[in-house]
Enzyme design. Structure first.
Site, PDB file in Angstrom:
ATOM      1  N   GLU A 180     -45.655  16.349   2.746  1.00  0.00           N
ATOM      2  CA  GLU A 180     -46.697  16.537   3.911  1.00  0.00           C
ATOM      3  C   GLU A 180     -47.771  15.755   3.895  1.00  0.00           C
ATOM      4  O   GLU A 180     -48.091  14.999   3.062  1.00  0.00           O
ATOM      5  CB  GLU A 180     -47.317  17.955   3.225  1.00  0.00           C
ATOM      6  CG  GLU A 180     -48.560  18.497   3.894  1.00  0.00           C
ATOM      7  CD  GLU A 180     -48.419  18.600   5.387  1.00  0.00           C
ATOM      8  OE1 GLU A 180     -47.585  19.533   5.843  1.00  0.00           O
ATOM      9  OE2 GLU A 180     -49.237  18.247   6.213  1.00  0.00           O
ATOM     10  N   GLN A 181     -47.998  15.653   5.160  1.00  0.00           N
ATOM     11  CA  GLN A 181     -48.990  14.645   5.532  1.00  0.00           C
ATOM     12  C   GLN A 181     -50.413  14.726   5.207  1.00  0.00           C
ATOM     13  O   GLN A 181     -51.084  13.833   4.862  1.00  0.00           O
ATOM     14  CB  GLN A 181     -49.048  14.107   7.140  1.00  0.00           C
ATOM     15  CG  GLN A 181     -49.461  15.304   7.886  1.00  0.00           C
ATOM     16  CD  GLN A 181     -49.552  15.172   9.429  1.00  0.00           C
ATOM     17  OE1 GLN A 181     -49.060  13.945   9.706  1.00  0.00           O
ATOM     18  NE2 GLN A 181     -50.256  15.921  10.360  1.00  0.00           N
ATOM     19  N   TYR A 188     -55.780  41.166  17.016  1.00  0.00           N
ATOM     20  CA  TYR A 188     -55.159  42.212  15.887  1.00  0.00           C
ATOM     21  C   TYR A 188     -55.978  41.857  14.414  1.00  0.00           C
ATOM     22  O   TYR A 188     -56.394  40.869  14.470  1.00  0.00           O
ATOM     23  CB  TYR A 188     -53.756  41.960  15.673  1.00  0.00           C
ATOM     24  CG  TYR A 188     -53.185  40.651  15.693  1.00  0.00           C
ATOM     25  CD1 TYR A 188     -53.231  40.090  14.497  1.00  0.00           C
ATOM     26  CD2 TYR A 188     -52.909  39.908  16.667  1.00  0.00           C
ATOM     27  CE1 TYR A 188     -52.572  38.597  14.346  1.00  0.00           C
ATOM     28  CE2 TYR A 188     -52.541  38.451  16.605  1.00  0.00           C
ATOM     29  CZ  TYR A 188     -52.324  38.122  15.416  1.00  0.00           C
ATOM     30  OH  TYR A 188     -51.864  36.640  15.265  1.00  0.00           O
ATOM     31  N   ASP A 196     -41.030  24.474  14.854  1.00  0.00           N
ATOM     32  CA  ASP A 196     -41.424  24.077  16.079  1.00  0.00           C
ATOM     33  C   ASP A 196     -40.796  22.542  16.422  1.00  0.00           C
ATOM     34  O   ASP A 196     -40.896  21.939  17.652  1.00  0.00           O
ATOM     35  CB  ASP A 196     -43.042  23.852  16.039  1.00  0.00           C
ATOM     36  CG  ASP A 196     -43.787  24.916  16.431  1.00  0.00           C
ATOM     37  OD1 ASP A 196     -43.125  26.122  16.555  1.00  0.00           O
ATOM     38  OD2 ASP A 196     -44.955  25.314  16.686  1.00  0.00           O
ATOM     39  N   ARG A 241     -53.077  33.124   8.625  1.00  0.00           N
ATOM     40  CA  ARG A 241     -52.060  31.998   8.584  1.00  0.00           C
ATOM     41  C   ARG A 241     -52.039  31.548   7.175  1.00  0.00           C
ATOM     42  O   ARG A 241     -51.207  31.330   6.406  1.00  0.00           O
ATOM     43  CB  ARG A 241     -52.041  30.840   9.591  1.00  0.00           C
ATOM     44  CG  ARG A 241     -51.935  31.411  10.922  1.00  0.00           C
ATOM     45  CD  ARG A 241     -52.206  30.236  11.942  1.00  0.00           C
ATOM     46  NE  ARG A 241     -50.976  29.197  11.835  1.00  0.00           N
ATOM     47  CZ  ARG A 241     -50.006  29.022  12.566  1.00  0.00           C
ATOM     48  NH1 ARG A 241     -49.853  29.684  13.628  1.00  0.00           N
ATOM     49  NH2 ARG A 241     -49.084  28.088  12.319  1.00  0.00           N
TER      50      ARG A 241
HETATM   51  C1  LIG Z   1     -51.967  30.459  19.832  1.00  0.00           C
HETATM   52  C2  LIG Z   1     -50.770  30.571  19.024  1.00  0.00           C
HETATM   53  C3  LIG Z   1     -50.346  31.766  18.575  1.00  0.00           C
HETATM   54  C4  LIG Z   1     -49.384  31.948  17.818  1.00  0.00           C
HETATM   55  N1  LIG Z   1     -48.754  33.469  17.134  1.00  0.00           N
HETATM   56  C5  LIG Z   1     -47.745  33.356  16.754  1.00  0.00           C
HETATM   57  C6  LIG Z   1     -47.514  34.611  16.274  1.00  0.00           C
HETATM   58  O1  LIG Z   1     -48.085  35.579  16.446  1.00  0.00           O
HETATM   59  N2  LIG Z   1     -46.102  34.736  15.584  1.00  0.00           N
HETATM   60  C7  LIG Z   1     -45.330  33.747  15.365  1.00  0.00           C
HETATM   61  O2  LIG Z   1     -44.064  34.008  14.822  1.00  0.00           O
HETATM   62  N3  LIG Z   1     -45.627  32.456  15.955  1.00  0.00           N
HETATM   63  C8  LIG Z   1     -46.805  32.274  16.523  1.00  0.00           C
HETATM   64  N4  LIG Z   1     -47.062  31.059  16.990  1.00  0.00           N
HETATM   65  C9  LIG Z   1     -46.338  29.912  16.779  1.00  0.00           C
HETATM   66  C10 LIG Z   1     -46.307  29.411  15.521  1.00  0.00           C
HETATM   67  O3  LIG Z   1     -47.865  29.010  14.990  1.00  0.00           O
HETATM   68  C11 LIG Z   1     -45.488  28.299  15.151  1.00  0.00           C
HETATM   69  O4  LIG Z   1     -44.311  28.546  15.760  1.00  0.00           O
HETATM   70  C12 LIG Z   1     -45.419  27.741  13.749  1.00  0.00           C
HETATM   71  O5  LIG Z   1     -46.600  27.581  13.084  1.00  0.00           O
HETATM   72  C13 LIG Z   1     -44.540  26.695  13.629  1.00  0.00           C
HETATM   73  O6  LIG Z   1     -44.309  26.433  12.281  1.00  0.00           O
HETATM   74  P1  LIG Z   1     -43.779  25.015  11.671  1.00  0.00           P
HETATM   75  O7  LIG Z   1     -43.706  24.810  10.286  1.00  0.00           O
HETATM   76  O8  LIG Z   1     -42.551  24.792  12.406  1.00  0.00           O
HETATM   77  O9  LIG Z   1     -44.770  23.735  12.167  1.00  0.00           O
HETATM   78  P2  LIG Z   1     -46.357  23.628  11.936  1.00  0.00           P
HETATM   79  O10 LIG Z   1     -47.015  24.761  11.557  1.00  0.00           O
HETATM   80  O11 LIG Z   1     -46.828  22.932  13.082  1.00  0.00           O
HETATM   81  O12 LIG Z   1     -46.239  22.717  10.557  1.00  0.00           O
HETATM   82  C14 LIG Z   1     -45.936  21.377  10.427  1.00  0.00           C
HETATM   83  C15 LIG Z   1     -46.370  20.599   9.331  1.00  0.00           C
HETATM   84  O13 LIG Z   1     -45.887  19.238   9.407  1.00  0.00           O
HETATM   85  C16 LIG Z   1     -46.900  18.473   8.866  1.00  0.00           C
HETATM   86  N5  LIG Z   1     -46.504  17.169   9.343  1.00  0.00           N
HETATM   87  C17 LIG Z   1     -46.573  16.844  10.951  1.00  0.00           C
HETATM   88  N6  LIG Z   1     -46.339  15.673  10.803  1.00  0.00           N
HETATM   89  C18 LIG Z   1     -46.122  15.104   9.825  1.00  0.00           C
HETATM   90  C19 LIG Z   1     -45.507  13.842   9.243  1.00  0.00           C
HETATM   91  N7  LIG Z   1     -45.157  12.856  10.274  1.00  0.00           N
HETATM   92  N8  LIG Z   1     -45.200  13.663   8.105  1.00  0.00           N
HETATM   93  C20 LIG Z   1     -45.665  14.680   7.086  1.00  0.00           C
HETATM   94  N9  LIG Z   1     -45.880  15.997   7.493  1.00  0.00           N
HETATM   95  C21 LIG Z   1     -45.990  16.212   8.874  1.00  0.00           C
HETATM   96  C22 LIG Z   1     -48.191  19.230   9.283  1.00  0.00           C
HETATM   97  O14 LIG Z   1     -49.467  18.627   8.906  1.00  0.00           O
HETATM   98  C23 LIG Z   1     -47.961  20.613   9.080  1.00  0.00           C
HETATM   99  O15 LIG Z   1     -48.300  21.091   7.971  1.00  0.00           O
HETATM  100  C24 LIG Z   1     -48.408  30.667  17.687  1.00  0.00           C
HETATM  101  C25 LIG Z   1     -48.673  29.658  18.297  1.00  0.00           C
HETATM  102  C26 LIG Z   1     -49.859  29.474  18.766  1.00  0.00           C
HETATM  103  C27 LIG Z   1     -50.132  28.064  19.520  1.00  0.00           C
END
Ligand SMILES: Cc1cc2nc3c(=O)[nH]c(=O)nc-3n(C[C@H](O)[C@H](O)[C@H](O)COP(=O)(O)OP(=O)(O)OC[C@H]3O[C@@H](n4cnc5c(N)ncnc54)[C@H](O)[C@@H]3O)c2cc1C
Length: 411
Positions: free
Chosen positions: A47-48, A230, A308, A121
């Site tokens: 993790e960064q 909510y 994502d 979160r």
């Molecule tokens: C306004 C809003 C509301 C939302 N509400 C919902 C909801 O109600 N329900 C739902 O299911 N989803 C919701 N989402 C979507 C959800 O937030 C994302 O889909 C989810 O957080 C994706 O998780 P992830 O772990 O893939 O990415 P992230 O949460 O972005 O995590 C990525 C991680 O990787 C790390 N990282 C990044 N680059 C590097 C690198 N080069 N090297 C090492 N580490 C790195 C970051 O620091 C971070 O810790 C919402 C999104 C938004 C914008």
């Protein structure tokens, strides 16, 4: 007893003697890490950030996501911090007129086997992290920003900003919407600004204005925008999010502060309840929403993507994090079945890609629905809401999501 309560922890006989590296310790990366640990696979998360925390915002996890959390053994932990609301309501931006969207609470458990839950979160992320640290205290490595990687016939080498390197037989890019792992595999992406700016703020329970319901999720809809709120953290906080079509703010970052005045001004003709919540809230944050077209592939040999990084979506279906939870479970099951080998990653992608891309499309459809010009005046809105949120139509939009079983889908 609810159907999900008796679910046993997922374990397997696989020897814990090989490792998989995950880049990114967000909700997706940690869920994948815990699922791999539960399937007997050694895992390291890079993790960064210098410390692990999630930002102050809410996340809704529907039954297809809580099913995964229960299977990972997190039932008790999430019941402590999550909120189970009775249902969801639609409200009209101008008059505040209210319609039922769907029942949740016991109905979700009855229909889908698992509850629909709202979280801060940080609480959900914390539950995942604690479970990982209990099993493998050293599994998550901080201050490791991945800046590139290369593959050979039998492994992958990751490079970090500090100059350090690490290698693993398989690497999972769970590094979010601006994924470096995705860029290393497929080149730079071309995100498109959606023309939507997103506000978020938390409101302490004691300051929530009278008249705002705390036992349901509410979705205000209006021409060119919508507002969602909510309860989270066992009801101690209200999570408020406002999305508005606006062309002059294009920074894709969760950490930029705005002001209450600017937030209020964006919703200037909207119902007084919305302004009362904005005034009662803490400092709001704003983020510009970008979209990326569905990806035709997620995997190259020993590296794949998750969450994502490969299927970011607009938040209008509340499924981005849920899809990441499903990804993690399916990925771990594929690695258990096909071994620590490229075939496991390819199979994971085959099982997951169409569904995730369908959720990307469904989220964009909901954006058009929530922001429709027909909502401009109260009479037109009545006809529009009655038509668009008919029980049968709502079922078609959500049933395929809520019924999915990442723990049992054929792999
Ligand atoms: C306004 C809003 C509301 C939302 N509400 C919902 C909801 O109600 N329900 C739902 O299911 N989803 C919701 N989402 C979507 C959800 O937030 C994302 O889909 C989810 O957080 C994706 O998780 P992830 O772990 O893939 O990415 P992230 O949460 O972005 O995590 C990525 C991680 O990787 C790390 N990282 C990044 N680059 C590097 C690198 N080069 N090297 C090492 N580490 C790195 C970051 O620091 C971070 O810790 C919402 C999104 C938004 C914008």
């Amino acid at each position: 007893m609810p159907a999900f309560a008796g679910m046993t922890l997922w374990t397997s006989g696989m020897a814990a003697n090989k490792n998989v590296a995950i880049v990114g310790g967000g909700i997706g990366g940690l869920a994948a890490a815990l699922a791999l640990i539960r399937h007997g696979v050694e895992v390291e998360v890079y993790e960064q950030a210098p410390e692990l925390k999630e930002l102050g915002a809410g996340v809704q996890i529907s039954s297809n996501g809580t099913r995964v959390l229960y299977a990972l053994g997190l039932g008790k932990a999430i019941e402590k911090v999550g909120v189970i609301v009775a249902g969801k309501e639609i409200r009209l931006w101008s008059t505040g007129q209210t319609w039922k969207l769907f029942d949740l609470g016991a109905v979700s458990v009855e229909r889908y086997g698992f509850p629909y839950m709202m979280f801060h979160r940080g609480d959900l992320h914390g539950a995942l992290l604690q479970a990982i640290r209990r099993e493998r205290p050293e599994a998550v490595r901080l201050n490791r920003k991945c800046v590139g990687l290369s593959q050979s016939a039998d492994g992958v080498e990751m490079r970090f900003e500090s100059g350090e390197k690490a290698s693993a037989p398989l690497v999972i890019g769970a590094d979010g919407v601006q994924s470096r792992v995705r860029a290393a595999l497929f080149g730079a992406d071309r995100p498109e600004f959606t023309g939507i700016v997103c506000w978020r703020v938390l409101v302490p329970r004691e300051r929530v204005p009278a008249g705002i319901k705390l036992d349901v999720g509410t979705n205000w809809v209006g021409p060119g925008g919508h507002v969602v709120h909510y309860p989270v953290r066992g009801g101690e906080l209200l999570n408020l999010v406002g999305l508005l079509e606006r062309d002059d703010w294009r920074v894709e970052s969760w950490t930029v502060q705005g002001s209450k005045d600017e937030f209020s001004n964006d919703f200037r003709n909207w119902h007084p309840d919305i302004h009362a919540m904005i005034r009662a809230g803490e400092t709001p944050y704003k983020w510009a929403l970008f979209s990326r077209p569905p990806m035709p592939a997620w995997t190259k040999r020993r590296v794949t993507l998750l969450g994502d990084a490969c299927h970011s979506m607009l938040p209008m279906l509340a499924q981005g994090a849920v899809m990441a939870l499903e990804d993690g479970m399916v990925l771990a099951r594929c690695i258990e079945k096909y071994g620590i080998a490229p075939a496991a990653l390819q199979r994971y992608e085959t099982v997951r890609r169409e569904r995730a891309n369908r959720a990307v499309a469904g989220s964009a459809d909901n954006a058009r629905r929530f922001h429709n010009p027909d909502l401009a005046n109260a009479e037109g809105a009545e006809a529009y809401v009655t038509r668009e949120w008919q029980e049968e139509k709502v079922k078609q939009r959500y049933e395929w999501l809520f019924t999915y079983d990442a723990t049992g889908v054929a792999i």
